[in-house]
Design a protein around this motif. Structure first.
Motif, PDB file in Angstrom:
ATOM      1  N   THR B 158       8.420  -4.312   5.736  1.00 55.32           N
ATOM      2  CA  THR B 158       8.694  -4.110   4.109  1.00 55.32           C
ATOM      3  C   THR B 158       7.285  -4.279   3.574  1.00 55.32           C
ATOM      4  O   THR B 158       6.324  -5.012   3.772  1.00 55.32           O
ATOM      5  N   ALA B 159       7.156  -3.230   2.654  1.00 48.29           N
ATOM      6  CA  ALA B 159       5.895  -3.322   1.821  1.00 48.29           C
ATOM      7  C   ALA B 159       6.340  -3.959   0.369  1.00 48.29           C
ATOM      8  O   ALA B 159       7.309  -3.404  -0.335  1.00 48.29           O
ATOM      9  N   THR B 160       5.561  -5.019  -0.206  1.00 51.50           N
ATOM     10  CA  THR B 160       6.021  -5.506  -1.388  1.00 51.50           C
ATOM     11  C   THR B 160       4.659  -5.534  -2.337  1.00 51.50           C
ATOM     12  O   THR B 160       3.393  -5.305  -1.840  1.00 51.50           O
ATOM     13  N   GLN B 161       4.771  -6.303  -3.479  1.00 53.26           N
ATOM     14  CA  GLN B 161       3.783  -6.758  -4.384  1.00 53.26           C
ATOM     15  C   GLN B 161       2.939  -5.547  -4.611  1.00 53.26           C
ATOM     16  O   GLN B 161       1.585  -5.523  -4.361  1.00 53.26           O
ATOM     17  N   GLY B 162       3.511  -4.420  -5.106  1.00 52.87           N
ATOM     18  CA  GLY B 162       2.849  -3.381  -5.844  1.00 52.87           C
ATOM     19  C   GLY B 162       3.752  -2.177  -5.824  1.00 52.87           C
ATOM     20  O   GLY B 162       4.940  -2.353  -5.770  1.00 52.87           O
ATOM     21  N   GLY B 163       3.206  -1.071  -5.418  1.00 56.78           N
ATOM     22  CA  GLY B 163       3.792   0.220  -5.350  1.00 56.78           C
ATOM     23  C   GLY B 163       4.508   0.621  -6.544  1.00 56.78           C
ATOM     24  O   GLY B 163       5.658   1.089  -6.325  1.00 56.78           O
ATOM     25  N   THR B 164       3.873   0.589  -7.555  1.00 63.02           N
ATOM     26  CA  THR B 164       4.646   1.002  -8.956  1.00 63.02           C
ATOM     27  C   THR B 164       4.346   2.399  -8.886  1.00 63.02           C
ATOM     28  O   THR B 164       3.188   3.016  -8.968  1.00 63.02           O
TER      29      THR B 164
END
Lengths: 412, 356
Positions: B158-164
């Motif tokens: 899972t990739a979190t904290q960003g990626g807008t």
């Protein structure tokens, strides 16, 4: 009465003018609507194509469990329609997987897909084999002095080039202070390595019919076969451009007339061992799809003198003088045979300038091109006389940070 | 009078036409309003479709990143650098260490894709993505991997904290959310947990000791005996991954062996500092992994100590190649390779009593 008629005409003209203006407005509005509807209809068709492409790329291929986007990216990057996921899954033919899906969606002969090889400079890996007979003293000095720096210069320019030099057995002392061996003469860098070919002989499958392996200090046919089998120090990278380079001034195994008391080349003689060695090199290169580039060393030993037949003291005695010169044409032919059979090229050193040998190697590296399909292409050719719709999809590849573009063209 | 009547009729007709025109204009104006709204909507639809594609290829980026990271971390032996599973004593990487290394490496690769997208001319005018601050791995857990290998052939990332994600044209739309990816056909954790369990029981040293003891009266030199023992270790590793057909193959590379002066092969720091990194997410990465780690931390009396004086120092690399699946990497399709480094101080073994 006259006035009333004028009045009525006046009203009539006014009414016609108002109606005319209204009709004009309506005409343009309806015209605009027509265009809008036309654009909307085309938009719907495009959206249908777009949605179709999205659905195809989001689909999972059943056998591998991978998305079609991943498969397209892999096939485009590897330049191969078929991807092997190991013995448990087996091969997946990306072209076939795309074909039946897109045929079902748009109909046969109504679409075309192209995904280009991503815009990256492939790594170049080189295995070099150096003849270790005494006449190569000039080469060993030049390679030692210039080769690591040449490779580094490519790396500094952003082209990752690595080279492993394999020196055939020998180790003779040269009059220029060098020895025909790796130890203490080459600056090892992450990109340049030197090894004696005997170090890898056990790990390569180049035993001759007699089981003799690499036979002499000039046996560059078996030598390059061995180098290709064993690979460079960092191991072959399946995605790199691979090159083989041979540097010699004699026939593989040697130009001597074996069994003949005469020293020197024997025109017309059947050089069976030499031919066998050459063919071992060609066979290995063809099997691994590695082009071989040959560099024919000029026929003199002493770099201070340029005419053929000069010599310097090597070991306990003088080297035979005529051998290399007498066989020049035959050596050239052998080199041509090896290069042409493997898709490589031949070079002949034409001066004793300090940079001549490395210039030739530089040319080989600059010209290196990957042997691969430039695009993944599926479907029918795009017709020029039809209205086509093109959908563009960014597709990542396995090189971190790199994308390619898949273009799907559809027509009715 | 007649003229006035005509004029009235014309005026009434004119008013009638005007009314009719106004009505139809109104109708048309309403239609064009819809048309305008439709066109605006179409722009948003295109942007939303592009946003969906962006989400899709970012998820694919995460898959590639995790695959590449798994290859790198396994090749290192479970962490970001060369990992000694035996530093005289067993020192395998804990689950936290492995998960942290895999997550960090995946995050680096993923953000390289984000950067690559920024630098890509094909993408810069259409969309932008911010970097991810965290990539967290959810491993299948010890129970799945030890008891049933079939259920341990994938893990989640899972990739979190960003990626807008921002799509700029034809309409501006943004999305901010996590990426989830299943990394399938990858037995990274199956090999890890099996190796971990094996190391927990100090099996490598046991196999070597048994082998050396069995060769007690043989004529070979001690170095030859140790090499035979290392071959037995390879056989042992293939046995713990036994399946039909056999996919895991073992090779070894003896970096150093010295029987005269064993310390010369062990004179380097193979111990890792205690793991104290903070995970970029709050919860533990995998169910049960903490418990597993604690169990291992208390070896009790399981470590086989050298019996008597040392007979050999060995610096060894064991390479376990899982050929079941080829994993897409930047170097083509590659099988997963777990490397296990071991710095071993092999003690003198008592000979077995000769049977009469």
């Amino acid at each position: 009465m006259k006035g009333q008629i004028f009045e009525i005409f006046g009203f009539l003209i006014l009414a016609i003018a108002v109606i005319g203006v209204i009709l004009m407005i309506r005409y343009f509005m309806v015209g605009s609507f027509g265009k809008t509807y036309s654009a909307m209809a085309e938009r719907h068709v495009y959206e249908e194509v777009h949605a179709g492409v999205n659905s195809i790329f989001f689909m999972t291929e059943e056998k591998s469990g991978r998305s079609m986007m991943e498969l397209v990216g892999l096939a485009a990057y590897m330049g191969n329609d078929t991807i092997n996921f190991g013995p448990s899954i087996g091969d997946v033919n990306v072209v076939k997987e795309l074909e039946w899906r897109l045929d079902a969606l748009y109909g046969k002969n109504h679409w075309h897909l192209q995904a280009k090889y991503p815009d990256i400079t492939p790594d170049v890996q080189i295995v070099m084999v150096l003849d270790a007979s005494a006449s190569m003293c000039y080469a060993v000095k030049e390679i030692s002095m210039k080769m690591p720096a040449l490779i580094e210069s490519f790396v500094r320019q952003g082209k990752r080039v690595t080279a492993t030099l394999y020196i055939l057995p020998g180790g003779a002392n040269c009059c220029n202070g060098y020895k025909l061996q790796c130890a203490n003469q080459f600056n090892e860098t992450p990109y340049f390595h030197c090894r004696g070919i005997t170090d890898i002989e056990s790990s390569c499958d180049t035993k001759t019919a007699k089981g003799a392996g690499i036979q002499t200090e000039e046996d560059y046919g078996n030598g390059i076969a061995c180098a290709i089998e064993a690979g460079p120090v960092e191991e072959w990278n399946p995605m790199s451009v691979k090159l083989g380079i041979v540097i010699s001034d004699e026939l593989p195994v040697g130009s001597e007339c074996f069994g003949n008391s005469r020293l020197g080349c024997c025109p017309g003689q059947d050089y069976a061992e030499q031919r066998k060695s050459l063919e071992a090199g060609i066979k290995s290169a063809q099997k691994s799809k590695i082009p071989i580039f040959t560099i024919q060393q000029i026929d003199y030993i002493d770099e201070q003198r340029t005419q053929c037949g000069t010599c310097c003291q090597v070991g306990s005695g003088e080297q035979p003088l005529d051998l290399q010169c007498a066989c020049t044409d035959m050596v050239t032919q052998y080199h041509k045979d090896m290069a042409s059979a493997t898709g490589g090229d031949t070079f002949t050193l034409d001066s004793v300038s300090a940079s001549d040998l490395t210039d030739k190697i530089n040319q080989i590296i600059v010209r290196a091109k990957p042997i691969r399909k430039p695009n993944l292409e599926v479907g029918s050719p795009v017709p020029l006389d039809k209205n086509t719709r093109v959908v563009e999809v960014f597709v990542p590849v396995t090189v971190s940070g790199v994308y390619t573009k898949a273009l799907v063209t559809q027509w009715s | 009078m007649k003229g006035i009547a005509y004029a009235t009729i014309v005026i009434v007709a004119l008013i009638g036409v005007l009314m009719l025109s106004l009505w139809s204009y109104n109708q048309l104006a309403t239609g064009s309003g819809y048309s305008f709204a439709y066109q605006q909507r179409t722009k948003e639809d295109i942007s939303n479709a592009n946003l969906e594609i962006a989400k899709r290829f970012l998820t694919q980026d995460l898959v590639y990143s995790s695959q590449e990271a798994s290859i790198d971390i396994a090749a290192n032996g479970g962490t970001a650098a060369t990992t000694y599973w035996y530093c005289t004593d067993p020192t395998p990487p804990t689950t936290d260490e492995v998960n942290y290394a895999l997550g960090s490496s995946s995050q680096s690769f993923l953000n390289a894709y984000v950067t690559g997208l920024k630098e890509s001319k094909i993408a810069e005018s259409q969309l932008s993505v911010t970097e991810y601050g965290c990539a967290a791995v959810k491993d299948p857990g010890k129970a799945s991997c030890i008891l049933n290998g079939e259920s341990c052939e994938s893990f989640k990332m899972t990739a979190t904290q960003g990626g807008t994600i921002e799509v700029k044209t034809p309409a501006q739309v943004t999305y901010s959310g996590n990426l989830d990816a299943d990394i399938n056909s990858n037995r990274f954790y199956w090999l890890y947990y099996k190796l971990y369990d094996d190391t927990k029981n100090n099996m490598l040293m046991r196999v070597i000791s048994d082998s050396v003891r069995a060769q007690c009266t043989g004529p070979q030199t001690m170095a030859q005996k140790v090499e035979v023992a290392i071959q037995a270790v390879c056989k042992h590793y293939e046995d713990i991954f036994k399946e039909v057909p056999q996919y895991v193959k073992c090779e070894y590379e003896i970096k150093c062996i010295n029987t005269a002066n064993p310390v010369s092969c062990l004179n380097f720091d193979c111990k890792r500092p205690e793991f104290n990194q903070q995970f970029c997410y709050n919860t533990a990465s995998a169910a049960g992994n903490d418990v597993f780690g604690k169990v291992f931390d208390n070896f009790g009396g399981k470590v086989v100590q050298a019996q008597g004086s040392s007979i050999a120092g060995v610096n060894l690399k064991i390479k376990l190649t899982d050929n079941k699946y080829n994993i897409p990497t930047s170097k083509g399709m590659k099988p997963l390779v777990w490397n296990v480094w071991a710095a071993l101080d092999i003690g003198r073994q008592e000979c077995r009593p000769i049977d009469k």
